[in-house]
Design a protein around this motif. Structure first.
Motif, mmCIF file in Angstrom:
data_model
loop_
_atom_site.group_PDB
_atom_site.id
_atom_site.type_symbol
_atom_site.label_atom_id
_atom_site.label_comp_id
_atom_site.label_asym_id
_atom_site.label_seq_id
_atom_site.Cartn_x
_atom_site.Cartn_y
_atom_site.Cartn_z
ATOM 1 N N SER A 148 -10.925 -3.439 7.902
ATOM 2 C CA SER A 148 -9.682 -3.985 7.356
ATOM 3 C C SER A 148 -10.003 -5.243 6.552
ATOM 4 N N SER B 8 3.957 2.602 -4.434
ATOM 5 C CA SER B 8 2.714 3.189 -4.956
ATOM 6 C C SER B 8 2.043 4.111 -3.942
ATOM 7 N N TYR C 11 -1.479 2.272 -3.463
ATOM 8 C CA TYR C 11 -1.530 0.884 -2.996
ATOM 9 C C TYR C 11 -0.457 0.538 -1.965
ATOM 10 N N GLY C 12 0.510 1.435 -1.760
ATOM 11 C CA GLY C 12 1.551 1.166 -0.781
ATOM 12 C C GLY C 12 1.029 1.291 0.647
ATOM 13 N N GLU C 13 1.930 1.144 1.598
ATOM 14 C CA GLU C 13 1.546 1.189 3.015
ATOM 15 C C GLU C 13 0.822 2.501 3.333
ATOM 16 N N ASN C 14 -0.326 2.372 3.980
ATOM 17 C CA ASN C 14 -1.190 3.500 4.365
ATOM 18 C C ASN C 14 -1.830 4.231 3.192
ATOM 19 N N GLY C 15 -1.693 3.691 2.000
ATOM 20 C CA GLY C 15 -2.391 4.258 0.854
ATOM 21 C C GLY C 15 -3.879 3.949 0.926
ATOM 22 N N GLN D 89 -4.669 0.345 -0.077
ATOM 23 C CA GLN D 89 -3.781 -0.690 0.451
ATOM 24 C C GLN D 89 -4.504 -2.033 0.562
ATOM 25 N N ALA E 50 -3.955 -4.138 -2.418
ATOM 26 C CA ALA E 50 -2.615 -4.728 -2.441
ATOM 27 C C ALA E 50 -2.527 -5.910 -1.469
ATOM 28 N N GLU E 51 -3.155 -5.761 -0.301
ATOM 29 C CA GLU E 51 -3.143 -6.859 0.682
ATOM 30 C C GLU E 51 -3.838 -8.087 0.110
ATOM 31 N N SER F 89 -1.679 -9.840 -2.365
ATOM 32 C CA SER F 89 -0.477 -10.443 -1.779
ATOM 33 C C SER F 89 -0.716 -11.857 -1.261
#
Length: 443
Positions: free
Chosen positions: A174, A360, A363-367, A370, A373-374, A377
């Motif tokens: 992660s 996305s 890039y969205g959640e669980n993509g 991701q 994207a994190e 952010s």
């Protein structure tokens, strides 16, 4: 030394003959010929000619805008990518279009040379508020917003899970589990012990280090170690060549014997290397080649938290437009979810608007991306690089061409075996001399 308008007139007279780096010495004023107009009529739009899929997405967006409008018509002109920035640089403000695309790191230079107008008076507040924080920071000079974007960018490590597991290398799962620089070096050594030619890392060496790739790709080493390209005092000396920066670049230098030159660009896809240090744009090719063996990780932490570069092509309004309201209508439409999603599906980049990013697939959640994207952010911006922020913006200064030119030259020399302290100090002195010659590029 010429001052004010006289200095600007001299600069414009030599614009056509000088490269981008030299043009950083021009400008410095804040006047603008922009007019709001009545929000009707024709507007001109310039963009760089990129991949076919990107061009098609943009052409579709312009066509859709024209279909929905009875009062404004946009005319798009695509200019070959290799000539695009030179074309803007060479043009006088009066020769530029109402709306134009530009590469993010060049924005401050165009503002300094009075080629862009602030967006806030023409683009709706909702469109501005929907920009991701990272892209808004790339687009801001002083207190004014000059650029918004359809997409952003990011860096990470791609790994071949099968090769990592075979070598017994435990890897980050992660964004919060980044390797330290020492752990990363140890992982490379462990992987090399299982590899016939000991070349286990791809750094996209074929792109060259003395290029924008060098600055974009490896400034995160500097930032994560605690260094800066330019410090808060406006000087590179003391930041670019600090002890922390030197230590970070020494570690980077030590990896070279384990780097695959990757001259054909297929080292990762053909499973010759276990790790590839590159950006979001390689995901489609790596995903196709490695499938479930592909893992995505943050870059190593050199002591001040892992960092990534960010920023990409953006959009602004020409400083001499006589139809700012119509230009604003076009940008509002261009940055809606449909157009941003179509563009980022075409080029695989992270959306630069919050609403499109949340939806996305990649890039969205669980993509699968991701992580990128994190990272975006938690932006650092330019001047607040702390251990907890990640996405760092390259210096927003009209002197950026000199900053990137000198840093990437130093990086290339260091990668080739030169002394990091000597090379970084030489680069810092050159940057400081240029800034001093241009009064610090004050706006």
């Amino acid at each position: 030394m010429p001052t004010g308008r006289r200095r600007r007139a001299i600069c414009l007279s030599v614009t056509l003959a000088l490269p981008v780096g030299a043009l950083a010495a021009c400008g410095g004023g804040s006047t603008s010929g922009v007019e709001a107009g009545d929000g009707r009529g024709s507007i001109s739009v310039w963009a760089h000619q990129g991949q076919d899929s990107e061009n098609k997405a943009l052409q579709n967006a312009v066509a859709a805008f024209n279909r929905t409008q009875s009062e404004v018509k946009a005319g798009l002109k695509l200019i070959p990518g290799n000539d695009y920035t030179k074309t803007i640089t060479a043009a006088a403000p009066s020769e530029l279009p109402d709306v134009m695309e530009f590469d993010g790191p060049n924005m401050a230079n165009f503002v300094y040379n009075e080629k862009l107008a602030p967006l806030n008076d023409f683009v709706p507040k909702g469109t501005v508020a929907n920009a991701t924080k990272a892209i808004a920071q790339q687009g801001t000079v002083g207190d004014d917003l000059y650029g918004l974007a359809m997409y952003d960018s990011g860096l990470g490590l791609y790994g071949n899970k099968k090769l990592l597991d075979a070598a017994g290398v435990d890897y980050p799962k992660s964004a919060g589990e980044a390797w330290t620089a020492d752990e990363f070096s140890a992982a490379l050594t462990k992987l090399a012990a299982k590899d016939p030619d000991r070349k286990v890392l791809d750094l996209q060496e074929a792109n060259g280090m003395a290029t924008e790739w060098g600055t974009y790709g490896f400034s995160p080493v500097l930032w994560s170690a605690g260094g800066r390209l330019v410090g808060d005092d406006g000087k590179a000396s003391g930041s670019l060549d600090s002890d922390a920066a030197v230590a970070g670049l020494k570690t980077f230098q030590s990896w070279k014997p384990l780097v695959d030159p990757n001259t054909d660009g297929n080292a990762m896809a053909e499973r010759k290397v276990a790790l590839s240090w590159v950006g979001h744009w390689m995901y489609p090719a790596y995903d196709k080649a490695l499938g479930k063996d592909l893992v995505v990780m943050p870059l190593p932490d050199f002591g001040k938290g892992p960092k990534t570069g960010q920023g990409s092509w953006a959009w602004g309004i020409g400083s001499d437009t006589k139809n700012g309201k119509a230009a604003g209508k076009f940008l509002e439409f261009l940055l809606n979810d449909d157009n941003v999603t179509a563009m980022t599906e075409a080029n695989g980049a992270p959306p630069a608007t919050e609403s499109a990013l949340a939806k996305s697939r990649l890039y969205g959640e669980n993509g699968p991306l991701q992580l990128f994207a994190e990272q975006l952010s938690v932006p650092c911006g330019v001047n607040r690089i702390t251990p907890t922020c990640v996405a760092t913006t390259r210096p927003v200064t009209a002197g950026y061409p000199v900053v990137t030119g000198e840093f990437s030259k130093a990086l290339n020399a260091i990668y080739g075996g030169a002394d990091p302290k000597a090379e970084l100090s030489k680069a810092a002195r050159a940057i400081d001399r240029d800034f001093a010659d241009n009064d610090g590029y004050a706006y």
